[in-house]
Design a protein around this motif. Structure first.
Motif, PDB file in Angstrom:
ATOM      1  N   MET A  42     -27.269  25.807   4.774  1.00 48.38           N
ATOM      2  CA  MET A  42     -27.497  25.471   6.188  1.00 48.38           C
ATOM      3  C   MET A  42     -27.017  26.595   7.098  1.00 48.38           C
ATOM      4  O   MET A  42     -27.670  26.923   8.086  1.00 48.38           O
ATOM      5  CB  MET A  42     -26.798  24.153   6.557  1.00 48.38           C
ATOM      6  N   GLU A  43     -25.885  27.202   6.775  1.00 47.56           N
ATOM      7  CA  GLU A  43     -25.387  28.311   7.579  1.00 47.56           C
ATOM      8  C   GLU A  43     -26.353  29.492   7.525  1.00 47.56           C
ATOM      9  O   GLU A  43     -26.583  30.165   8.523  1.00 47.56           O
ATOM     10  CB  GLU A  43     -23.985  28.734   7.116  1.00 47.56           C
ATOM     11  N   GLN A  44     -26.928  29.745   6.349  1.00 49.33           N
ATOM     12  CA  GLN A  44     -27.885  30.842   6.214  1.00 49.33           C
ATOM     13  C   GLN A  44     -29.155  30.554   7.010  1.00 49.33           C
ATOM     14  O   GLN A  44     -29.704  31.451   7.647  1.00 49.33           O
ATOM     15  CB  GLN A  44     -28.208  31.093   4.745  1.00 49.33           C
ATOM     16  N   VAL A  45     -29.616  29.314   6.977  1.00 39.88           N
ATOM     17  CA  VAL A  45     -30.808  28.942   7.750  1.00 39.88           C
ATOM     18  C   VAL A  45     -30.531  29.108   9.237  1.00 39.88           C
ATOM     19  O   VAL A  45     -31.360  29.652   9.984  1.00 39.88           O
ATOM     20  CB  VAL A  45     -31.247  27.500   7.411  1.00 39.88           C
ATOM     21  N   LYS A  46     -29.362  28.668   9.687  1.00 41.78           N
ATOM     22  CA  LYS A  46     -29.000  28.826  11.102  1.00 41.78           C
ATOM     23  C   LYS A  46     -28.959  30.301  11.487  1.00 41.78           C
ATOM     24  O   LYS A  46     -29.407  30.676  12.576  1.00 41.78           O
ATOM     25  CB  LYS A  46     -27.644  28.174  11.382  1.00 41.78           C
ATOM     26  N   ALA A  47     -28.426  31.134  10.599  1.00 43.47           N
ATOM     27  CA  ALA A  47     -28.362  32.575  10.876  1.00 43.47           C
ATOM     28  C   ALA A  47     -29.765  33.165  10.950  1.00 43.47           C
ATOM     29  O   ALA A  47     -30.051  34.001  11.820  1.00 43.47           O
ATOM     30  CB  ALA A  47     -27.543  33.291   9.800  1.00 43.47           C
ATOM     31  N   GLN A  48     -30.670  32.728  10.068  1.00 40.69           N
ATOM     32  CA  GLN A  48     -32.046  33.225  10.092  1.00 40.69           C
ATOM     33  C   GLN A  48     -32.742  32.839  11.388  1.00 40.69           C
ATOM     34  O   GLN A  48     -33.457  33.646  11.987  1.00 40.69           O
ATOM     35  CB  GLN A  48     -32.832  32.688   8.895  1.00 40.69           C
ATOM     36  N   ILE A  49     -32.532  31.609  11.841  1.00 40.91           N
ATOM     37  CA  ILE A  49     -33.136  31.155  13.088  1.00 40.91           C
ATOM     38  C   ILE A  49     -32.579  31.960  14.259  1.00 40.91           C
ATOM     39  O   ILE A  49     -33.319  32.370  15.156  1.00 40.91           O
ATOM     40  CB  ILE A  49     -32.908  29.643  13.284  1.00 40.91           C
ATOM     41  N   ALA A  50     -31.270  32.209  14.250  1.00 43.74           N
ATOM     42  CA  ALA A  50     -30.652  32.989  15.318  1.00 43.74           C
ATOM     43  C   ALA A  50     -31.231  34.398  15.376  1.00 43.74           C
ATOM     44  O   ALA A  50     -31.532  34.913  16.455  1.00 43.74           O
ATOM     45  CB  ALA A  50     -29.137  33.042  15.128  1.00 43.74           C
ATOM     46  N   VAL A  51     -31.422  35.031  14.215  1.00 45.67           N
ATOM     47  CA  VAL A  51     -31.981  36.378  14.181  1.00 45.67           C
ATOM     48  C   VAL A  51     -33.429  36.358  14.657  1.00 45.67           C
ATOM     49  O   VAL A  51     -33.852  37.228  15.422  1.00 45.67           O
ATOM     50  CB  VAL A  51     -31.867  37.008  12.777  1.00 45.67           C
ATOM     51  N   ALA A  52     -34.205  35.366  14.214  1.00 47.30           N
ATOM     52  CA  ALA A  52     -35.594  35.261  14.658  1.00 47.30           C
ATOM     53  C   ALA A  52     -35.651  35.126  16.177  1.00 47.30           C
ATOM     54  O   ALA A  52     -36.490  35.758  16.839  1.00 47.30           O
ATOM     55  CB  ALA A  52     -36.287  34.076  13.978  1.00 47.30           C
ATOM     56  N   ASN A  53     -34.752  34.331  16.753  1.00 44.63           N
ATOM     57  CA  ASN A  53     -34.706  34.181  18.208  1.00 44.63           C
ATOM     58  C   ASN A  53     -34.335  35.489  18.894  1.00 44.63           C
ATOM     59  O   ASN A  53     -34.903  35.843  19.925  1.00 44.63           O
ATOM     60  CB  ASN A  53     -33.734  33.070  18.613  1.00 44.63           C
TER      61      ASN A  53
END
Length: 82
Positions: free
Chosen positions: A23-34
């Protein structure tokens, strides 16, 4: 996905799958995409021009390279501890 990210991550290598870590990795990926979107898209609209598309692709490629290096480092440490 033989030999890819999904098959090695916590699966057959004997490591435990950690839902919290995922979940932390998914959140980090979303943050980078944003961040890439905000950096590259000047005026949001119905479509992106060629330069915006290239900017997003380069931004995400840099992120994926960094993620791959971090994952490989983690994987080497895990295999050394087996």
């Amino acid at each position: 996905m033989e030999g890819g990210f999904g098959s090695d991550f916590g699966g057959s290598g004997g490591g435990k799958l950690d839902p919290g870590l995922i979940m932390e990795q998914v959140k980090a990926q979303i943050a980078v995409a944003n961040k890439c979107f905000r950096k590259c898209i000047g005026k949001p609209g119905g479509s992106q021009d060629n330069s915006e598309q290239k900017c997003i692709a380069r931004c995400m490629d840099r992120y994926m390279d960094a993620l791959s290096r971090a994952y490989n480092s983690w994987l080497q440490r895990e295999r050394a501890n087996m």
